[in-house]
Design a protein around this motif. Structure first.
Motif, PDB file in Angstrom:
ATOM      1  N   THR A  42       0.709  -1.294   0.040  1.00 51.29           N
ATOM      2  CA  THR A  42       0.007   0.003   0.089  1.00 51.29           C
ATOM      3  C   THR A  42       0.768   1.355  -0.080  1.00 51.29           C
ATOM      4  N   ALA A  43       2.140   1.143   0.233  1.00 50.24           N
ATOM      5  CA  ALA A  43       3.015   2.372   0.313  1.00 50.24           C
ATOM      6  C   ALA A  43       4.542   1.785   0.240  1.00 50.24           C
ATOM      7  N   ILE A  44       5.437   2.606  -0.123  1.00 48.95           N
ATOM      8  CA  ILE A  44       6.641   2.258  -0.480  1.00 48.95           C
ATOM      9  C   ILE A  44       7.553   3.407   0.198  1.00 48.95           C
ATOM     10  N   THR A  45       8.053   3.470   1.156  1.00 48.39           N
ATOM     11  CA  THR A  45       9.016   4.498   1.875  1.00 48.39           C
ATOM     12  C   THR A  45      10.380   4.841   0.916  1.00 48.39           C
ATOM     13  N   ASP A  46      10.919   3.702   0.971  1.00 48.97           N
ATOM     14  CA  ASP A  46      12.500   3.507   0.406  1.00 48.97           C
ATOM     15  C   ASP A  46      12.791   2.181  -0.136  1.00 48.97           C
ATOM     16  N   ALA A  47      13.977   1.883  -0.365  1.00 49.91           N
ATOM     17  CA  ALA A  47      14.325   0.747  -0.772  1.00 49.91           C
ATOM     18  C   ALA A  47      14.371  -0.596   0.093  1.00 49.91           C
ATOM     19  N   THR A  48      14.247  -0.122   1.393  1.00 49.55           N
ATOM     20  CA  THR A  48      14.168  -1.273   2.650  1.00 49.55           C
ATOM     21  C   THR A  48      12.789  -0.981   3.247  1.00 49.55           C
ATOM     22  N   ASN A  49      11.807  -0.197   2.999  1.00 45.12           N
ATOM     23  CA  ASN A  49      10.867  -0.154   3.925  1.00 45.12           C
ATOM     24  C   ASN A  49       9.378   0.205   2.996  1.00 45.12           C
ATOM     25  N   LEU A  50       8.426  -0.706   3.369  1.00 50.83           N
ATOM     26  CA  LEU A  50       7.200  -0.525   2.761  1.00 50.83           C
ATOM     27  C   LEU A  50       6.120  -0.734   3.788  1.00 50.83           C
ATOM     28  N   THR A  51       4.888  -0.621   3.389  1.00 56.56           N
ATOM     29  CA  THR A  51       3.662  -0.712   4.093  1.00 56.56           C
ATOM     30  C   THR A  51       2.740  -1.645   3.397  1.00 56.56           C
ATOM     31  N   VAL A  52       2.073  -2.719   4.062  1.00 58.28           N
ATOM     32  CA  VAL A  52       1.096  -3.799   3.274  1.00 58.28           C
ATOM     33  C   VAL A  52      -0.404  -3.619   3.942  1.00 58.28           C
ATOM     34  N   ALA A  80      -1.395   8.796  -6.778  1.00 59.38           N
ATOM     35  CA  ALA A  80      -2.159   7.780  -5.888  1.00 59.38           C
ATOM     36  C   ALA A  80      -3.092   6.880  -6.921  1.00 59.38           C
ATOM     37  N   VAL A  81      -3.071   5.362  -6.594  1.00 61.84           N
ATOM     38  CA  VAL A  81      -3.593   4.267  -7.078  1.00 61.84           C
ATOM     39  C   VAL A  81      -5.012   4.645  -7.031  1.00 61.84           C
ATOM     40  N   LYS A  82      -5.802   4.902  -8.316  1.00 59.65           N
ATOM     41  CA  LYS A  82      -7.392   5.065  -8.207  1.00 59.65           C
ATOM     42  C   LYS A  82      -8.123   4.103  -9.163  1.00 59.65           C
ATOM     43  N   LEU A  83      -7.367   2.925  -9.577  1.00 61.67           N
ATOM     44  CA  LEU A  83      -7.913   1.900 -10.269  1.00 61.67           C
ATOM     45  C   LEU A  83      -6.707   0.810 -10.222  1.00 61.67           C
ATOM     46  N   ILE A  93     -11.448   0.179  -7.010  1.00 59.78           N
ATOM     47  CA  ILE A  93     -11.795   1.389  -7.714  1.00 59.78           C
ATOM     48  C   ILE A  93     -11.703   2.210  -6.256  1.00 59.78           C
ATOM     49  N   GLY A  94     -10.655   2.934  -6.342  1.00 55.38           N
ATOM     50  CA  GLY A  94     -10.227   3.827  -5.139  1.00 55.38           C
ATOM     51  C   GLY A  94      -9.313   2.985  -4.117  1.00 55.38           C
ATOM     52  N   THR A  95      -8.919   1.748  -4.281  1.00 51.99           N
ATOM     53  CA  THR A  95      -8.067   1.241  -3.439  1.00 51.99           C
ATOM     54  C   THR A  95      -7.067   0.390  -4.364  1.00 51.99           C
ATOM     55  N   ALA A  96      -6.014   0.239  -3.858  1.00 51.39           N
ATOM     56  CA  ALA A  96      -4.717  -0.259  -4.627  1.00 51.39           C
ATOM     57  C   ALA A  96      -4.962  -1.750  -4.253  1.00 51.39           C
ATOM     58  N   ALA A  97      -5.812  -2.220  -3.009  1.00 51.41           N
ATOM     59  CA  ALA A  97      -5.628  -3.444  -2.421  1.00 51.41           C
ATOM     60  C   ALA A  97      -7.174  -4.189  -2.435  1.00 51.41           C
ATOM     61  N   PRO A  98      -7.650  -4.611  -3.837  1.00 46.29           N
ATOM     62  CA  PRO A  98      -9.006  -4.929  -3.921  1.00 46.29           C
ATOM     63  C   PRO A  98      -9.104  -6.499  -3.452  1.00 46.29           C
ATOM     64  N   SER A  99     -10.113  -6.618  -2.405  1.00 50.57           N
ATOM     65  CA  SER A  99     -10.086  -7.849  -1.700  1.00 50.57           C
ATOM     66  C   SER A  99     -11.239  -8.698  -2.278  1.00 50.57           C
ATOM     67  N   GLN A 100     -11.939  -8.300  -3.263  1.00 53.53           N
ATOM     68  CA  GLN A 100     -13.086  -9.025  -3.991  1.00 53.53           C
ATOM     69  C   GLN A 100     -13.204  -8.988  -5.241  1.00 53.53           C
ATOM     70  N   ILE A 101     -14.054  -9.318  -6.179  1.00 50.75           N
ATOM     71  CA  ILE A 101     -14.042  -9.400  -7.523  1.00 50.75           C
ATOM     72  C   ILE A 101     -13.984  -7.833  -7.939  1.00 50.75           C
ATOM     73  N   LEU A 102     -14.824  -7.079  -7.228  1.00 53.55           N
ATOM     74  CA  LEU A 102     -15.132  -5.704  -7.378  1.00 53.55           C
ATOM     75  C   LEU A 102     -15.007  -5.203  -6.122  1.00 53.55           C
ATOM     76  N   HIS A 103     -14.105  -4.187  -5.942  1.00 56.14           N
ATOM     77  CA  HIS A 103     -14.053  -3.561  -4.488  1.00 56.14           C
ATOM     78  C   HIS A 103     -13.949  -2.154  -4.842  1.00 56.14           C
TER      79      HIS A 103
END
Length: 181
Positions: A42-52, A80-83, A93-103
């Motif tokens: 969901t976010a990348i801070t630098d080469a060794t840090n990110l968020t899930v 920002a990821v919109k699709l 749509i509006g999320t980079a982490a879709p958890s269903q067929i359509l989220h």
């Protein structure tokens, strides 16, 4: 594909890598598998840090974490990821982490509507609407159209008919008293 470096996951959404190249090997919306658990970046801070999106539960070191690349990502002018379409084919749509067929996701407290509409060649139209605003959720299924006819539960209907409506804790089935269900 296997990522460079290793990840020693903790019970957190913050991920710290050792010798990793997150900024060049991943983008927000990709998924990573660490010690058998798959999460969306969901976010990348630098080469060794990110968020899930969800904390890892298995905290063993993984010397060969895997990347599952998103199929498609569309971004706005602020990057920002919109699709997103992830590697599983889920659409966000509006999320980079879709958890269903359509989220579809929005954090705005405004009237947010998802509308599915089918207008066929005979002129019969059916609309399913799901919307939220100010802590109130509404859902309705509507048949509509002047001079159009729709079969519902063995009853022939014409014009505009709300088949069902759900608001908060209440359910209304059929809003046309002349044509009860």
């Amino acid at each position: 594909s296997v990522l460079t470096g290793s990840i020693d996951a903790t019970a957190s959404t913050a991920v710290v890598g050792v010798g990793t190249l997150f900024t060049t090997e991943l983008v927000v919306g990709d998924r990573i598998t660490v010690t058998g658990e798959t999460r969306t970046v969901t976010a990348i801070t630098d080469a060794t840090n990110l968020t899930v999106d969800t904390a890892f539960t298995d905290t063993a070191n993984d010397a060969s974490p895997d990347k599952l690349a998103a199929i498609f990502l569309a971004r706005d002018s602020s990057n920002a990821v919109k699709l997103a379409i992830n590697d599983l084919g889920n659409v966000g749509i509006g999320t980079a982490a879709p958890s269903q067929i359509l989220h579809a996701y929005s954090s705005a407290d405004v009237n947010t509507i998802i509308k599915l509409q089918n207008d066929n060649a005979s002129g019969t139209a059916v609309t399913a609407s799901f919307n939220t605003a100010a802590d109130t959720a509404n859902m309705s299924l509507i048949s509509h159209g002047t001079g159009r006819v729709l079969q519902r539960y063995g009853i022939t209907l014409g014009g505009y008919n709300e088949i069902f409506s759900f608001t908060g804790n209440g359910l209304i089935v059929g809003t046309n008293a002349a044509k009860p269900l």
